[in-house]
Write a protein that holds these residues in place. Sequence first.
Motif, mmCIF file in Angstrom:
data_model
loop_
_atom_site.group_PDB
_atom_site.id
_atom_site.type_symbol
_atom_site.label_atom_id
_atom_site.label_comp_id
_atom_site.label_asym_id
_atom_site.label_seq_id
_atom_site.Cartn_x
_atom_site.Cartn_y
_atom_site.Cartn_z
ATOM 1 N N UNK A 197 0.812 -1.220 0.000
ATOM 2 C CA UNK A 197 0.000 0.000 0.000
ATOM 3 C C UNK A 197 0.852 1.279 0.000
ATOM 4 N N UNK A 198 1.921 1.287 0.754
ATOM 5 C CA UNK A 198 2.789 2.464 0.785
ATOM 6 C C UNK A 198 3.437 2.696 -0.582
ATOM 7 N N UNK A 199 3.907 1.631 -1.188
ATOM 8 C CA UNK A 199 4.500 1.747 -2.524
ATOM 9 C C UNK A 199 3.459 2.261 -3.519
ATOM 10 N N UNK A 200 2.234 1.767 -3.391
ATOM 11 C CA UNK A 200 1.159 2.222 -4.273
ATOM 12 C C UNK A 200 0.943 3.729 -4.145
ATOM 13 N N UNK A 201 0.957 4.241 -2.917
ATOM 14 C CA UNK A 201 0.771 5.681 -2.713
ATOM 15 C C UNK A 201 1.850 6.477 -3.450
ATOM 16 N N UNK A 232 -1.258 4.226 -13.625
ATOM 17 C CA UNK A 232 -2.521 4.539 -14.298
ATOM 18 C C UNK A 232 -3.678 3.783 -13.644
ATOM 19 N N UNK A 233 -3.454 2.521 -13.310
ATOM 20 C CA UNK A 233 -4.502 1.714 -12.675
ATOM 21 C C UNK A 233 -4.826 2.231 -11.271
ATOM 22 N N UNK A 234 -3.807 2.686 -10.540
ATOM 23 C CA UNK A 234 -4.032 3.217 -9.191
ATOM 24 C C UNK A 234 -4.827 4.523 -9.236
ATOM 25 N N UNK A 285 -9.047 2.283 -0.305
ATOM 26 C CA UNK A 285 -8.546 1.899 -1.626
ATOM 27 C C UNK A 285 -7.542 0.753 -1.607
ATOM 28 N N UNK A 286 -6.747 0.632 -0.573
ATOM 29 C CA UNK A 286 -5.743 -0.440 -0.525
ATOM 30 C C UNK A 286 -6.305 -1.755 0.001
#
Length: 139
Positions: free
Chosen positions: A4-8, A71-73, A102-103
């Motif tokens: 989740x952190x990487x996604x942010x 783009x997906x995030x 969201x995560x």
Amino acid sequence: MPTPSMEDYIEQIYLLIEQKGYARVSDIAVNLSVQPSAVTKMVQKLDKDQYLIYEKYRGLALTPKGRKIGKRLVYRHDLLEQFLTLIGVDDENIYVDVEGIEHHLSWNAIDRIGDLVQLLQDDPSISARLRELQDKNES
């Protein structure tokens, strides 16, 4: 799969590149309300995991893998904002609620929410009926 952190971070980097054409450590730090040293550490990890290319003092660029995920995030975030708006969540709660959920949703759940958003947009009478229920429950 990114954490989740990487996604942010990937999401923020993607948005910055889309908006400004580049992403700097200082911009990422401001947008995520973290210290630049934390950004540098995460950016190095994202580079190692091949989501981006990072050159110290030169900036960074997303790899094709990083762009696809970014783009997906952004899509996921925007879709959840749309969904919460359509079901009548108060505007002042939407951003915090999206950040909170969201995560924790599978991509399958995101796809089904996308279907529901499409249904609500195609048939505004459903949203109107939902608002009537909300008004009734609030009174």
